[in-house]
Design a protein around this motif. Structure first.
Motif, PDB file in Angstrom:
ATOM      1  N   GLY A 128     -67.072  -6.571   1.019  1.00  0.00           N
ATOM      2  CA  GLY A 128     -66.632  -6.208   2.370  1.00  0.00           C
ATOM      3  C   GLY A 128     -65.796  -7.273   3.042  1.00  0.00           C
ATOM      4  N   PHE A 129     -66.144  -8.536   2.829  1.00  0.00           N
ATOM      5  CA  PHE A 129     -65.388  -9.602   3.475  1.00  0.00           C
ATOM      6  C   PHE A 129     -64.494 -10.348   2.503  1.00  0.00           C
ATOM      7  N   GLY A 130     -64.933 -10.435   1.218  1.00  0.00           N
ATOM      8  CA  GLY A 130     -64.181 -11.196   0.223  1.00  0.00           C
ATOM      9  C   GLY A 130     -62.908 -10.495  -0.198  1.00  0.00           C
ATOM     10  N   LEU A 131     -63.015  -9.197  -0.516  1.00  0.00           N
ATOM     11  CA  LEU A 131     -61.845  -8.463  -1.005  1.00  0.00           C
ATOM     12  C   LEU A 131     -60.695  -8.465   0.001  1.00  0.00           C
ATOM     13  N   PRO A 132     -60.946  -8.060   1.264  1.00  0.00           N
ATOM     14  CA  PRO A 132     -59.821  -8.075   2.219  1.00  0.00           C
ATOM     15  C   PRO A 132     -59.333  -9.497   2.485  1.00  0.00           C
ATOM     16  N   GLY A 133     -60.238 -10.473   2.320  1.00  0.00           N
ATOM     17  CA  GLY A 133     -59.876 -11.859   2.551  1.00  0.00           C
ATOM     18  C   GLY A 133     -58.806 -12.359   1.596  1.00  0.00           C
TER      19      GLY A 133
END
Lengths: 275, 253
Positions: A128-133
């Motif tokens: 949830g946070f790593g991929l878009p990051g």
């Protein structure tokens, strides 16, 4: 015609069953009364009732929580379909024999090891946070979508193992029979092994389905406004925990039909087997 | 596959099969010619079933060859599935598919292996089922049938694609005594039709009546082979004599 002996036996059995019903009824009432009494006599009960079981708050927040639950339901259905397909594929890869398939087999085994061991909440954060990051083009940043991906990743690993257990429970003589008729490995799996395996693991699959139902509520940690998030918002606005109880009860209600379906299916399977 | 008039339907050459340390088949040679009924006898563990499973390529061979109409089908370069289409095996424990109706059990191979359209396959299967006396059971599930009925379905399933060779692996051993007769009657009928059959059995009386040739297996070797009246009536080998004496003492011949 029944003999006197049989009539006397039936009468005895009836009296025994009346007795057990009465015992069950009395013990249930006593148990419920004891629980009710000890909870309501607790020193903090009036405050707990006010902040957790406030009827007017429950009624007022129900629409918002239901709205959120509708999102959970949609995620559930889409995720479950994807999980079943992916898990079946992984289980199929794990049953392949022969050196050619080693990379695929190893990949499938590694996948299961990784995602079965990874706590769902950590997987949710990473996806949830790593991929878009990464800021790559084409990667979505919709929390519902990302949460769904994380659920699919973790649950397919579990469900793949359920499928594999089913596949391996099919007796080798069934494979021998299929192969002797000239069916190749793929047709043997599709027409002989999988139909029997799936039937055998249906209760376990439904169990995982119910677990997924409530774990769908975890996508709220990514910011998706589902039932749990809606309850959080409502409770923050009213300084009252009742919306959480409402959301919890709704999840329980959602699980009941699945549970009954599982019971019905295993009863039906037992009837078929027991010819 | 090329078929020459002189080649036997099935030829086993120097077949060796080991399970771990145990050598189950120790260099077996055996021919089965067209229209011949060959019966394998021998005590439990003598390798009868293993020989049949190796012939059907269900087991990996440790040495030797299996030739079908002169073609070495045990060659790893040969497609085993294709070779199996020329053979029909019936197992001791029936091995019917429990999730399929009797009709679907029989039509499975014709439909998905041989590409026969459903309607044609169904018609032919119903015909076969009525020949084995089970026309009214076509839509039942195997679990609802008696052992003898299940075994007759298994035979119909093996006949459904008209294999050149039938392999019967102790097909009456799992049946109650009163059900053995119905299955043996069917085998006798198939033998009478000129089918090529290789079968393992403990039914010595039946072997005597139906076999063209009886082969006695012991310790993974083919000890003696010949017409039934010779092998069962006047065996030349001491081991065969000892085996038959035990059978006679048990009242089974």
């Amino acid at each position: 015609m029944t003999s006197d002996l049989q009539r006397e036996r039936l009468a005895y059995k009836r009296s025994r069953s009346r007795r057990s019903t009465a015992v069950a009824l009395v013990s249930t009432v006593v148990f419920a009364a004891a629980v009710w009494f000890s909870v309501t006599r607790a020193p903090g009960w009036p405050r707990v009732r006010l902040s957790f079981f406030n009827l007017s708050t429950a009624w007022r927040t129900l629409p918002a929580v239901l709205d959120g639950l509708w999102l959970n339901l949609r995620v559930l259905v889409v995720a479950e379909v994807l999980i079943l397909v992916l898990a079946l594929g992984i289980a199929g890869l794990r049953t392949l024999r022969g050196p050619v398939w080693f990379p695929l087999r190893a990949l499938a085994t590694g996948y299961v090891d990784l995602f079965r061991g990874l706590p769902l909440i950590i997987c949710l954060y990473l996806v949830g946070f790593g991929l878009p990051g990464l800021r790559l083009s084409g990667i979505p940043n919709d929390p519902v979508l990302l949460g769904g991906i994380a659920l699919v990743l973790v649950y397919s690993a579990f469900v793949a193992e359920v499928f594999r257990a089913g596949i391996e429970s099919i007796h080798p003589s069934q494979l021998a029979a299929a192969r002797s008729l000239g069916l190749d490995h793929r047709k043997t799996m599709r027409l002989v092994v999988l139909p029997q395996a799936v039937r055998r693991v249906l209760p376990a699959l439904l169990n995982d389905f119910v677990a997924l139902q409530k774990d769908c509520g975890l996508i709220s940690v990514l910011g998706a406004v589902d039932a749990v998030r809606a309850a959080q918002i409502e409770s923050a606005g009213s300084y009252n925990f009742t919306p959480y109880v409402v959301a919890g009860l709704l999840f329980v209600l959602l699980a009941v039909p699945s549970g009954r379906l599982a019971d019905w299916m295993s009863r039906r399977a037992a009837r078929r087997q027991g010819a | 596959m090329s078929t020459s008039a002189t080649d036997p339907v099935l030829a086993v050459r120097g077949l060796v099969k080991r399970y771990g340390q145990a050598t189950v088949l120790d260099g077996v040679d055996l021919d089965v010619h067209e229209h011949e009924v060959v019966v394998l006898i021998g005590s439990s563990g003598s390798g009868k079933s293993t020989l049949l499973r190796c012939a059907n390529l269900l087991e990996e061979l440790d040495d030797g060859q299996v030739l079908l109409d002169g073609v070495d089908v045990s060659d790893p370069r040969v497609d085993a599935d294709r070779a199996r289409r020329a053979m029909g095996i019936v197992f001791q424990a029936f091995n019917l598919f429990p999730h399929m109706s009797v009709l679907d059990n029989v039509t499975l191979a014709p439909r998905v292996v041989h590409g026969v359209p459903r309607g044609t396959a169904d018609d032919r299967a119903r015909d076969l089922l009525s020949r084995v006396g089970l026309a009214d059971k076509a839509d039942s599930y195997p679990d609802r049938l008696s052992g003898g009925q299940q075994q007759r379905v298994a035979i119909a399933r093996a006949l459904a694609y008209d294999p050149r060779l039938l392999l019967f692996d102790e097909i009456t051993s799992a049946l109650d005594p009163e059900l053995v007769g119905e299955v043996l009657a069917l085998v006798r009928e198939l033998a009478g039709q000129g089918r090529t059959i290789l079968m393992a059995t403990h039914e010595m009386g039946f072997a005597k009546q139906v076999a063209d040739r009886v082969c006695f297996l012991d310790g993974g070797k083919l000890v003696e082979s010949g017409p039934p009246e010779q092998v069962l009536g006047d065996p030349t080998h001491e081991r065969t004599r000892r085996f038959l004496r035990r059978i006679i003492d048990a009242g089974r011949l």
